[in-house]
Design a protein around this motif. Structure first.
Motif, PDB file in Angstrom:
ATOM      1  N   HIS A 246      -4.365   1.622  -6.925  1.00  0.00           N
ATOM      2  CA  HIS A 246      -5.126   2.268  -8.002  1.00  0.00           C
ATOM      3  C   HIS A 246      -4.762   1.645  -9.354  1.00  0.00           C
ATOM      4  O   HIS A 246      -5.633   1.468 -10.212  1.00  0.00           O
ATOM      5  N   ARG A 247      -3.487   1.292  -9.532  1.00  0.00           N
ATOM      6  CA  ARG A 247      -3.069   0.664 -10.790  1.00  0.00           C
ATOM      7  C   ARG A 247      -3.614  -0.751 -10.923  1.00  0.00           C
ATOM      8  O   ARG A 247      -3.690  -1.294 -12.028  1.00  0.00           O
ATOM      9  N   LEU A 248      -3.993  -1.360  -9.800  1.00  0.00           N
ATOM     10  CA  LEU A 248      -4.575  -2.702  -9.842  1.00  0.00           C
ATOM     11  C   LEU A 248      -6.079  -2.682 -10.113  1.00  0.00           C
ATOM     12  O   LEU A 248      -6.672  -3.733 -10.348  1.00  0.00           O
ATOM     13  N   ARG A 249      -6.672  -1.525 -10.091  1.00  0.00           N
ATOM     14  CA  ARG A 249      -8.139  -1.448 -10.222  1.00  0.00           C
ATOM     15  C   ARG A 249      -8.657  -2.081 -11.523  1.00  0.00           C
ATOM     16  O   ARG A 249      -9.695  -2.752 -11.497  1.00  0.00           O
ATOM     17  N   PRO A 250      -7.990  -1.886 -12.674  1.00  0.00           N
ATOM     18  CA  PRO A 250      -8.499  -2.546 -13.892  1.00  0.00           C
ATOM     19  C   PRO A 250      -8.619  -4.059 -13.756  1.00  0.00           C
ATOM     20  O   PRO A 250      -9.554  -4.666 -14.297  1.00  0.00           O
ATOM     21  N   ILE A 293      -3.720  -9.775  -4.658  1.00  0.00           N
ATOM     22  CA  ILE A 293      -4.395  -8.489  -4.872  1.00  0.00           C
ATOM     23  C   ILE A 293      -5.261  -8.128  -3.670  1.00  0.00           C
ATOM     24  O   ILE A 293      -5.236  -6.996  -3.174  1.00  0.00           O
ATOM     25  N   ARG A 294      -6.026  -9.093  -3.179  1.00  0.00           N
ATOM     26  CA  ARG A 294      -6.905  -8.822  -2.039  1.00  0.00           C
ATOM     27  C   ARG A 294      -6.100  -8.468  -0.786  1.00  0.00           C
ATOM     28  O   ARG A 294      -6.506  -7.600   0.005  1.00  0.00           O
ATOM     29  N   VAL A 297      -5.083  -4.857  -1.152  1.00  0.00           N
ATOM     30  CA  VAL A 297      -6.212  -3.961  -0.893  1.00  0.00           C
ATOM     31  C   VAL A 297      -6.488  -3.876   0.604  1.00  0.00           C
ATOM     32  O   VAL A 297      -6.748  -2.789   1.154  1.00  0.00           O
ATOM     33  N   THR A 298      -6.430  -5.000   1.300  1.00  0.00           N
ATOM     34  CA  THR A 298      -6.658  -5.010   2.755  1.00  0.00           C
ATOM     35  C   THR A 298      -5.606  -4.179   3.480  1.00  0.00           C
ATOM     36  O   THR A 298      -5.927  -3.366   4.363  1.00  0.00           O
ATOM     37  N   LEU A 299      -4.339  -4.351   3.122  1.00  0.00           N
ATOM     38  CA  LEU A 299      -3.269  -3.578   3.758  1.00  0.00           C
ATOM     39  C   LEU A 299      -3.428  -2.090   3.487  1.00  0.00           C
ATOM     40  O   LEU A 299      -3.173  -1.250   4.365  1.00  0.00           O
ATOM     41  N   SER A 300      -3.835  -1.750   2.260  1.00  0.00           N
ATOM     42  CA  SER A 300      -4.052  -0.339   1.934  1.00  0.00           C
ATOM     43  C   SER A 300      -5.193   0.247   2.755  1.00  0.00           C
ATOM     44  O   SER A 300      -5.116   1.378   3.248  1.00  0.00           O
ATOM     45  N   THR A 301      -6.258  -0.530   2.942  1.00  0.00           N
ATOM     46  CA  THR A 301      -7.393  -0.063   3.743  1.00  0.00           C
ATOM     47  C   THR A 301      -6.990   0.150   5.198  1.00  0.00           C
ATOM     48  O   THR A 301      -7.354   1.153   5.822  1.00  0.00           O
TER      49      THR A 301
END
Length: 311
Positions: A246-250, A293-294, A297-301
């Motif tokens: 979420h902190r990486l969203r910006p 970053i990607r 995001v993949t690991l979080s998903t």
């Protein structure tokens, strides 16, 4: 003899990106002069040039005292509706007369300062790039800063930036090459406290192309610096993986799509970017950060899918 400038780069103080039309209105600061704009490869706009008269000491690494009188060019630029730049520059030449002339003489030479007294181009370049600004000495940084602040203080902005970040400053100088046909070359350095410097040697006197090169370099250095800072803050701080993403969203929303080095530059200055791509490897470092970053995001998903209840 010598051209020098300073570019300040930072995030626009607004909660969302501006459309190109709103950007043009924001940068329309002079009656009767149009804002330059382009939509491809990315939204970009530049305010009309403004001229500031100066009568001051010139920079010197050795402490030599010399006087300069003339004008400095400045403007603001916006990229992608998010990133704002304030840019100022001037060309310093030896004065024909060893005394100060009437202002009409200098106003007829916009963007040029005449040096009164003995000056050495390399000494002046070293003083400008490495020394801090001294009282009564030419201060291009203050002009660039003022240009940015004028835009940031506009009533059309809500002053709620999507994330916190620092401005960067790029000081640049151009010295003439021994051969007029020589390709432009540069030495780029990352200094302390958000300062970057680049010393260019160019054979052709194409001031507009050099200015665009330095503004493009300042833009992409800021993008890379800001992205690295966001990654460090987001991934090394406390919290769950979801909170870190979420902190990486910006970064995902505001920065990743803006990376287009040298997309608008003249071919005469492309060798400088090619050198920077070889060392220190701007795009290589950017792409590595984007991949990181990607991956997060993949690991979080994957983790969210694994935690989801089975129907």
């Amino acid at each position: 003899m010598l051209t020098m400038g300073e570019v300040h780069t930072g995030l626009l103080q607004n909660s969302g990106p501006l459309s190109l039309d709103r950007t043009v209105k924001l940068l329309d600061v002079m009656v009767g002069q149009r804002v330059r704009r382009s939509e491809r490869p990315i939204a970009y706009a530049v305010s009309p040039d403004q001229f500031t008269g100066v009568d001051c000491r010139l920079p010197s690494a050795s402490g030599r005292v010399s006087r300069g009188v003339g004008t400095v060019v400045s403007h603001a630029a916006m990229t992608g509706g998010h990133v704002l730049q304030g840019s100022s520059y001037t060309r310093v030449d030896r004065a024909a007369a060893n005394r100060r002339l009437v202002w009409s003489h200098y106003l007829s030479r916009p963007g040029q300062i005449e040096a009164i007294g003995k000056v050495d181009a390399r000494d002046m370049a070293a003083g400008f790039l490495t020394a801090g600004y001294q009282p009564q000495t030419l201060n291009l940084g203050s002009i660039s800063n003022r240009v940015m602040d004028t835009v940031q203080n506009s009533s059309g902005l809500d002053r709620r930036s999507p994330f916190r970040t620092q401005r960067t400053r790029l000081r640049w100088v151009v010295l003439p090459a021994p051969e007029p046909s020589a390709e432009a070359r540069g030495t780029f350095r990352v200094e302390a406290n958000g300062l970057r410097t680049i010393e260019l040697v160019a054979g052709q006197d194409d001031g507009h192309a050099i200015v665009e090169l330095c503004e493009d370099l300042a833009l992409h250095d800021w993008l890379l610096t800001t992205l690295l800072s966001l990654i460090e803050f987001s991934l090394t701080g406390p919290g769950t993986r979801t909170q870190k993403i979420h902190r990486l969203r910006p970064a995902i929303d505001c920065l990743l799509h803006l990376w287009m080095p040298a997309a608008r530059l003249d071919e005469s200055v492309l060798p400088v970017w090619q050198d920077l791509e070889r060392r220190p490897g701007f795009t290589r470092q950017w792409q590595t950060s984007v991949n990181r970053i990607r991956d997060q995001v993949t690991l979080s998903t994957i983790a969210l899918l694994e935690e989801a209840p089975v129907a």
